[in-house]
Enzyme design. Structure first.
Site, PDB file in Angstrom:
ATOM      1  N   GLU A  50       0.801  -1.220   0.000  1.00 50.20           N
ATOM      2  CA  GLU A  50       0.000   0.000   0.000  1.00 50.20           C
ATOM      3  C   GLU A  50       0.836   1.274   0.000  1.00 50.20           C
ATOM      4  O   GLU A  50       0.283   2.349   0.023  1.00 50.20           O
ATOM      5  CB  GLU A  50      -0.929  -0.036   1.211  1.00 50.20           C
ATOM      6  CG  GLU A  50      -1.684  -1.367   1.239  1.00 50.20           C
ATOM      7  CD  GLU A  50      -2.929  -1.388   2.092  1.00 50.20           C
ATOM      8  OE1 GLU A  50      -3.955  -1.859   1.600  1.00 50.20           O
ATOM      9  OE2 GLU A  50      -2.852  -0.934   3.248  1.00 50.20           O
ATOM     10  N   ALA A  51       2.154   1.133  -0.018  1.00 51.54           N
ATOM     11  CA  ALA A  51       3.004   2.330  -0.064  1.00 51.54           C
ATOM     12  C   ALA A  51       3.760   2.332  -1.383  1.00 51.54           C
ATOM     13  O   ALA A  51       4.240   1.289  -1.830  1.00 51.54           O
ATOM     14  CB  ALA A  51       3.978   2.324   1.109  1.00 51.54           C
ATOM     15  N   LYS A  79       2.397  10.626   0.361  1.00 50.71           N
ATOM     16  CA  LYS A  79       3.649  10.125   0.948  1.00 50.71           C
ATOM     17  C   LYS A  79       4.810  10.992   0.466  1.00 50.71           C
ATOM     18  O   LYS A  79       5.063  11.089  -0.736  1.00 50.71           O
ATOM     19  CB  LYS A  79       3.836   8.661   0.519  1.00 50.71           C
ATOM     20  CG  LYS A  79       5.166   8.092   0.934  1.00 50.71           C
ATOM     21  CD  LYS A  79       5.257   6.615   0.651  1.00 50.71           C
ATOM     22  CE  LYS A  79       6.683   6.147   0.884  1.00 50.71           C
ATOM     23  NZ  LYS A  79       6.874   4.738   0.561  1.00 50.71           N
ATOM     24  N   GLU A 344      11.571  -0.119   1.207  1.00 49.06           N
ATOM     25  CA  GLU A 344      11.586   1.134   0.435  1.00 49.06           C
ATOM     26  C   GLU A 344      10.435   1.144  -0.578  1.00 49.06           C
ATOM     27  O   GLU A 344      10.498   1.838  -1.593  1.00 49.06           O
ATOM     28  CB  GLU A 344      12.937   1.318  -0.263  1.00 49.06           C
ATOM     29  CG  GLU A 344      14.076   1.707   0.686  1.00 49.06           C
ATOM     30  CD  GLU A 344      14.108   3.204   1.043  1.00 49.06           C
ATOM     31  OE1 GLU A 344      13.296   3.975   0.526  1.00 49.06           O
ATOM     32  OE2 GLU A 344      14.978   3.571   1.866  1.00 49.06           O
TER      33      GLU A 344
HETATM   34  C1  LIG Z   1       4.130  -8.195   3.633  1.00 48.62           C
HETATM   35  C2  LIG Z   1       4.152  -7.463   2.339  1.00 48.62           C
HETATM   36  C3  LIG Z   1       4.107  -6.072   2.317  1.00 48.62           C
HETATM   37  C4  LIG Z   1       4.175  -5.393   1.105  1.00 48.62           C
HETATM   38  N1  LIG Z   1       4.177  -4.026   1.094  1.00 48.62           N
HETATM   39  C5  LIG Z   1       4.384  -3.367  -0.069  1.00 48.62           C
HETATM   40  C6  LIG Z   1       4.436  -1.962  -0.133  1.00 48.62           C
HETATM   41  O1  LIG Z   1       4.259  -1.265   0.844  1.00 48.62           O
HETATM   42  N2  LIG Z   1       4.671  -1.400  -1.327  1.00 48.62           N
HETATM   43  C7  LIG Z   1       4.845  -2.122  -2.451  1.00 48.62           C
HETATM   44  O2  LIG Z   1       5.122  -1.552  -3.509  1.00 48.62           O
HETATM   45  N3  LIG Z   1       4.702  -3.444  -2.437  1.00 48.62           N
HETATM   46  C8  LIG Z   1       4.490  -4.086  -1.286  1.00 48.62           C
HETATM   47  N4  LIG Z   1       4.364  -5.432  -1.267  1.00 48.62           N
HETATM   48  C9  LIG Z   1       4.321  -6.158  -2.516  1.00 48.62           C
HETATM   49  C10 LIG Z   1       2.919  -6.049  -3.093  1.00 48.62           C
HETATM   50  O3  LIG Z   1       1.986  -6.540  -2.177  1.00 48.62           O
HETATM   51  C11 LIG Z   1       2.818  -6.841  -4.358  1.00 48.62           C
HETATM   52  O4  LIG Z   1       3.875  -6.489  -5.210  1.00 48.62           O
HETATM   53  C12 LIG Z   1       1.538  -6.529  -5.066  1.00 48.62           C
HETATM   54  O5  LIG Z   1       0.461  -6.644  -4.200  1.00 48.62           O
HETATM   55  C13 LIG Z   1       1.347  -7.425  -6.235  1.00 48.62           C
HETATM   56  O6  LIG Z   1       0.853  -8.654  -5.860  1.00 48.62           O
HETATM   57  P1  LIG Z   1       0.462  -9.645  -6.997  1.00 48.62           P
HETATM   58  O7  LIG Z   1      -0.550  -9.003  -7.853  1.00 48.62           O
HETATM   59  O8  LIG Z   1       1.718 -10.118  -7.610  1.00 48.62           O
HETATM   60  O9  LIG Z   1      -0.142 -10.869  -6.183  1.00 48.62           O
HETATM   61  P2  LIG Z   1      -1.645 -11.089  -5.486  1.00 48.62           P
HETATM   62  O10 LIG Z   1      -2.124  -9.777  -4.979  1.00 48.62           O
HETATM   63  O11 LIG Z   1      -1.424 -12.165  -4.548  1.00 48.62           O
HETATM   64  O12 LIG Z   1      -2.512 -11.508  -6.694  1.00 48.62           O
HETATM   65  C14 LIG Z   1      -2.450 -12.805  -7.236  1.00 48.62           C
HETATM   66  C15 LIG Z   1      -3.641 -13.036  -8.127  1.00 48.62           C
HETATM   67  O13 LIG Z   1      -3.512 -14.303  -8.739  1.00 48.62           O
HETATM   68  C16 LIG Z   1      -4.699 -15.022  -8.570  1.00 48.62           C
HETATM   69  N5  LIG Z   1      -4.401 -16.447  -8.556  1.00 48.62           N
HETATM   70  C17 LIG Z   1      -3.402 -17.100  -7.906  1.00 48.62           C
HETATM   71  N6  LIG Z   1      -3.469 -18.423  -8.132  1.00 48.62           N
HETATM   72  C18 LIG Z   1      -4.541 -18.612  -8.960  1.00 48.62           C
HETATM   73  C19 LIG Z   1      -5.158 -19.746  -9.538  1.00 48.62           C
HETATM   74  N7  LIG Z   1      -4.710 -20.974  -9.321  1.00 48.62           N
HETATM   75  N8  LIG Z   1      -6.234 -19.556 -10.306  1.00 48.62           N
HETATM   76  C20 LIG Z   1      -6.734 -18.310 -10.543  1.00 48.62           C
HETATM   77  N9  LIG Z   1      -6.201 -17.212 -10.025  1.00 48.62           N
HETATM   78  C21 LIG Z   1      -5.120 -17.358  -9.231  1.00 48.62           C
HETATM   79  C22 LIG Z   1      -5.277 -14.520  -7.262  1.00 48.62           C
HETATM   80  O14 LIG Z   1      -6.654 -14.767  -7.165  1.00 48.62           O
HETATM   81  C23 LIG Z   1      -4.967 -13.041  -7.391  1.00 48.62           C
HETATM   82  O15 LIG Z   1      -5.960 -12.415  -8.177  1.00 48.62           O
HETATM   83  C24 LIG Z   1       4.259  -6.124  -0.083  1.00 48.62           C
HETATM   84  C25 LIG Z   1       4.223  -7.519  -0.063  1.00 48.62           C
HETATM   85  C26 LIG Z   1       4.191  -8.184   1.129  1.00 48.62           C
HETATM   86  C27 LIG Z   1       4.186  -9.682   1.132  1.00 48.62           C
END
Ligand SMILES: Cc1cc2nc3c(=O)[nH]c(=O)nc-3n(C[C@H](O)[C@H](O)[C@H](O)COP(=O)(O)OP(=O)(O)OC[C@H]3O[C@@H](n4cnc5c(N)ncnc54)[C@H](O)[C@@H]3O)c2cc1C
Length: 500
Positions: A50-51, A79, A344
């Site tokens: 979220e940042a 921010k 960061e």
């Molecule tokens: C603890 C933590 C704190 C963070 N804080 C920050 C921050 O402050 N700033 C920042 O820039 N980044 C941060 N991040 C990173 C950030 O959360 C991610 O980069 C961002 O949310 C992207 O996530 P994503 O879309 O890759 O994964 P997700 O949000 O997990 O999305 C995955 C998607 O894939 C789908 N999916 C998975 N498997 C299947 C399946 N088998 N079939 C169908 N659909 C499937 C899910 O339903 C979902 O829609 C943080 C991460 C963590 C772990």
């Protein structure tokens, strides 16, 4: 007309990575590319992240996002930087602010001018020469493109936002532009038996979805890159020890509404506080070799400023990234590609540059090997540069109060980081490798903030008289203070955006 263009792009997953990809690619291709996104409500998203950092504004601009609507709909806040507390030593505090810090005098970089003044007892804290730091300390904010009457830029800012609301916001934009969304759990990634490329996805209900090119945005599941293609993962745990996180939202308190993220170091990791309009996001990132989950939970709950709104969510991760981020007819973005802890706020940025780099070498139905090599080179460089910057925060510390801190301050570090630290310590010289994400002033704030003091500064700074340097710094501080005094108190700014 490029007759080799791909017809169908499939985005695997609908978290921040999936919907950022859908929003930007659909905006730029203007309906000429068929885009379908699959996500599973039952699996959901990671729900954190979220940042952000200022380049998100470039992304939002390219994706056609209206800032007022975005701030309102994602419950976003402003921010100006990240405050680090107890990092260099217990009791220390500094802000890594966005934007400029001081200004070079002729050929002399600002840090040498500052270091000269510091050695003569004529300088205040570095933060006094940064507009963002001054505004953050005063709790004031307005959009400001440049400082009136001075050759200095204005305020550089990023956002805190609700990750779920941001994905929903981008989803609406993408669907309005023709992106198809399919709900369902992917059971199998179908590979072409001859080429080994990804041919399609098989969903739980038996539906098969075909495509020419795939973007794996399936989060830590990494459905395509890990589970199907088996692309190797480079594990960076030797330098980035933290491998667990606990996240919990808490009620919003007036004192929490700071225009910056907070990062507070604890005994075996650190805690974030991200103030949104309607709640505060909190988390504790830690290493499970040095603290148990129960203890880590207690540390987090003991350090909330409001009431917890849920039970803490526990997450495990391995710091690092996949050896290739473009493999066969697929690119991995977001958590499917790798993860560097959010110290960061760089993960969403890595998604952004993953998408923009992909757009620079957008695939065709033909040979994409050179494109893939260039993409992999570029993304690897970005990942490693960010990794080194994060390691700096741990390694450069005086803390030795716990086994965790003793370990990180004594560990070996990557060569590029060693060289940067040695250069700064020996001569005050800072450099940016190519166009790596963090600029010299970013490195300067964190190196000094963490307690790395150069032994010398550039002798060119001694061509300036002590009085001139003192006057220069005083003038700069006066200009920044006067500029900030005219900005709106931050709570008033927030009220104005939530009412629009
Ligand atoms: C603890 C933590 C704190 C963070 N804080 C920050 C921050 O402050 N700033 C920042 O820039 N980044 C941060 N991040 C990173 C950030 O959360 C991610 O980069 C961002 O949310 C992207 O996530 P994503 O879309 O890759 O994964 P997700 O949000 O997990 O999305 C995955 C998607 O894939 C789908 N999916 C998975 N498997 C299947 C399946 N088998 N079939 C169908 N659909 C499937 C899910 O339903 C979902 O829609 C943080 C991460 C963590 C772990």
């Amino acid at each position: 007309m490029n007759h080799n263009s791909i017809d169908k792009l499939v985005i695997v997953g609908g978290g921040t990575a999936g919907w950022m990809s859908a929003a930007l690619i659909s905006q730029l291709f203007k309906g000429t590319l068929d885009i379908e996104l699959v996500e599973s409500d039952a699996i959901g998203t990671v729900g954190v992240g979220e940042a952000t950092i200022p380049p998100i504004q470039i992304f939002n601009g390219l994706a056609g996002v209206n800032e007022q609507e975005f701030l309102r709909d994602t419950k976003a806040t402003i921010k100006l930087g990240i405050e680090f507390q107890d990092w260099g030593a217990i009791g220390d505090r500094y802000l890594h602010g966005f934007g400029f810090v001081g200004r070079k005098i002729g050929a002399i970089s600002f840090q040498h001018v500052y270091l000269k003044a510091l050695s003569e007892g004529a300088a205040g804290p570095l933060s006094e020469y940064s507009l963002n730091n001054t505004a953050a300390a005063a709790g004031r904010f307005n959009r400001l493109a440049k400082i009136e009457g001075a050759p200095l830029p204005g305020i550089t800012y990023a956002y805190h936002f609700d990750a779920g609301l941001y994905a929903a916001f981008l989803r609406k934009q993408s669907e309005d532009r023709g992106v198809k969304r399919r709900e369902g759990r992917i059971e199998e990634v179908l590979l072409d038996p001859e080429s080994g490329d990804v041919a399609g996805l098989k969903l739980e209900d038996g539906t098969e979805l075909k495509g020419d090119f795939f973007i794996d945005c399936s989060g830590f599941n990494s459905m395509v890159f890990n589970k199907s293609l088996g692309v190797e993962y480079d594990d960076w745990s030797e330098w980035l020890l933290c491998n667990r996180a606990l996240a919990v939202p808490s009620s919003s308190e007036p004192r929490s509404l700071r225009p910056y993220t907070q990062s507070i170091a604890h005994q075996a990791g650190w805690q974030w506080r991200i103030p949104l309009q309607h709640r505060t996001g909190n988390g504790h990132v830690y290493c499970d070799r040095f603290i148990s989950e129960d203890e880590a939970t207690q540390v987090l709950l003991d350090n909330l400023e409001g009431e917890p709104l849920k039970d803490p969510l526990s997450l495990r991760f391995t710091p690092g990234c996949r050896r290739k981020l473009w493999h066969r007819n697929c690119v991995a973005l977001g958590l499917a590609s790798g993860f560097i802890e959010p110290l960061e706020s760089t993960s969403i940025h890595l998604i952004q540059i993953g998408i923009t780099n992909l757009l620079k070498v957008f695939p065709t139905k033909g040979d994409n090997n050179a494109r893939a090599r260039e993409y992999n080179r570029r993304m690897r460089f970005e990942y490693e540069a960010i990794r080194d910057f994060i390691i700096l925060h741990y390694h450069q510390t005086k803390r030795d109060d716990t086994p965790f801190w003793r370990h990180v301050r004594n560990m070996d570090i990557p060569r590029n980081l060693q060289e940067k630290m040695a250069s700064f310590e020996e001569s005050g010289h800072l450099y940016r490798i190519d166009d790596e994400l963090f600029t010299e002033v970013g490195w300067l704030q964190v190196m000094l903030g963490q307690g790395l003091r150069p032994k010398q500064y550039n002798p060119l700074a001694d061509t300036l008289s002590s009085d001139d340097v003192k006057e220069y710094l005083n003038n700069l501080k006066t200009i920044l203070d006067a500029t900030v005094a005219k900005l709106q108190p931050y709570p008033e700014f927030l009220k104005s955006i939530s009412q629009q």
